[in-house]
Design an enzyme around this catalytic site. Structure first.
Site, PDB file in Angstrom:
ATOM      1  N   SER A  38       2.212  -9.298   5.613  1.00  0.00           N
ATOM      2  CA  SER A  38       1.850 -10.602   6.709  1.00  0.00           C
ATOM      3  C   SER A  38       2.758 -10.455   7.302  1.00  0.00           C
ATOM      4  CB  SER A  38       0.940 -11.274   5.152  1.00  0.00           C
ATOM      5  OG  SER A  38       0.696 -12.456   5.134  1.00  0.00           O
ATOM      6  N   SER A  60       4.288 -10.049   9.990  1.00  0.00           N
ATOM      7  CA  SER A  60       4.846  -9.397  10.493  1.00  0.00           C
ATOM      8  C   SER A  60       4.990  -9.976  12.017  1.00  0.00           C
ATOM      9  CB  SER A  60       4.640  -7.781  10.347  1.00  0.00           C
ATOM     10  OG  SER A  60       3.285  -7.466  10.651  1.00  0.00           O
ATOM     11  N   GLY A  61       3.863 -10.042  12.600  1.00  0.00           N
ATOM     12  CA  GLY A  61       4.227 -10.576  13.527  1.00  0.00           C
ATOM     13  C   GLY A  61       2.503  -9.495  14.395  1.00  0.00           C
ATOM     14  N   LYS A  62       1.928  -8.984  14.065  1.00  0.00           N
ATOM     15  CA  LYS A  62       0.610  -8.320  14.002  1.00  0.00           C
ATOM     16  C   LYS A  62      -0.509  -8.901  14.973  1.00  0.00           C
ATOM     17  CE  LYS A  62      -0.678  -7.036   9.512  1.00  0.00           C
ATOM     18  NZ  LYS A  62      -0.146  -8.444   9.039  1.00  0.00           N
ATOM     19  N   SER A  63      -0.581 -10.268  14.615  1.00  0.00           N
ATOM     20  CA  SER A  63      -1.514 -10.821  15.257  1.00  0.00           C
ATOM     21  C   SER A  63      -1.405 -11.850  16.647  1.00  0.00           C
ATOM     22  CB  SER A  63      -2.190 -11.542  14.274  1.00  0.00           C
ATOM     23  OG  SER A  63      -3.270 -11.433  13.137  1.00  0.00           O
ATOM     24  N   SER A 103      -5.355  -5.738  13.975  1.00  0.00           N
ATOM     25  CA  SER A 103      -4.211  -6.331  13.445  1.00  0.00           C
ATOM     26  C   SER A 103      -5.063  -6.197  11.818  1.00  0.00           C
ATOM     27  CB  SER A 103      -3.442  -7.488  14.023  1.00  0.00           C
ATOM     28  OG  SER A 103      -4.367  -8.510  14.490  1.00  0.00           O
TER      29      SER A 103
END
Length: 226
Positions: A59, A61-64, A128
């Protein structure tokens, strides 16, 4: 150590079997109905190639953020694309699931199947999801590969301390205070990918730089043109 290895092998086999069994239909008297349009005809007529990019990581981390920016860039390039987001699907499709290990597994199974359908349509699909368990991600990959579709795991490898420092939703603070149980990275595990096709670092690179890395990857794989 022999007993330990045997135990691990049996555990892996049991978990793998449970994934395969959970993906088998409960319904009886059903038959797969092939349509009149083949995948090749569909993709050829639309000038597209469907794949799934599976963004995994902690959570914050920058995925979305990466997926959202990538979706915009692809849309500007006139590429058929869509983004499936971990929080968003829990408002509808998966609104009956929580965060227990069993619910997390079902969450990823459902999304894996949805992503597969999108990819089959010719869509460059972005999913994501924290997806902390390696076997669950493997199940999503297998669903694609069994259908002859490309599945690329993208690990957004941001250290826990960086994610916790960002904490845009205040979730890490709540987890540390004991207000949230089973939070990935705090009191629930995250199993790091061992063979991700692409690894991104939002600690060392900007979002734009990470997006460009994905674009370069898609060009290399022949998914989009330069």
């Amino acid at each position: 150590w022999i007993i330990a290895w045997v135990t691990l092998i049996l555990l892996f086999s049991s978990l793998n079997s449970s994934i395969l069994m959970s993906s088998a239909p409960k319904s009886t008297n059903i038959h797969w109905h092939e349509g009149n349009v083949t995948r090749e005809e569909r993709w050829g007529s639309l000038g597209v190639k469907g794949v799934t990019l599976w963004f995994t990581g902690l959570s914050a981390s920058g995925k979305s953020t990466i997926a959202s920016a990538l979706e915009q860039v692809l849309a500007q390039r006139k590429v058929f694309t869509y983004r499936l987001d971990g929080d968003n699907v829990r408002f509808g499709l998966n609104n009956n699931l929580g965060f227990s290990p069993e619910d997390r597994q079902e969450n990823i199974r459902r999304v894996g199947e949805v992503a597969k359908l999108f990819a089959d349509s010719g869509c460059v699909t972005m999913a994501s999801f924290i997806s902390p368990y390696a076997l669950d991600r493997l199940g999503a990959r297998k669903a694609h590969e069994d259908s002859g579709l490309d599945f690329y795991e993208v690990w957004v490898n941001t250290p826990l301390e960086v994610c916790e420092e960002r904490d845009p939703k205040g979730l890490y603070k709540k987890a540390r205070a004991g207000e949230i149980k089973g939070f990935t990275g705090i009191d629930a595990p995250y199993e790091e990918p061992e063979a991700a096709e692409l690894i991104l670092s939002t600690k060392e690179h900007s979002i734009d730089e990470c997006v460009q890395q994905v674009i370069d990857f898609l060009i290399k794989k022949g998914v989009i043109s330069e």
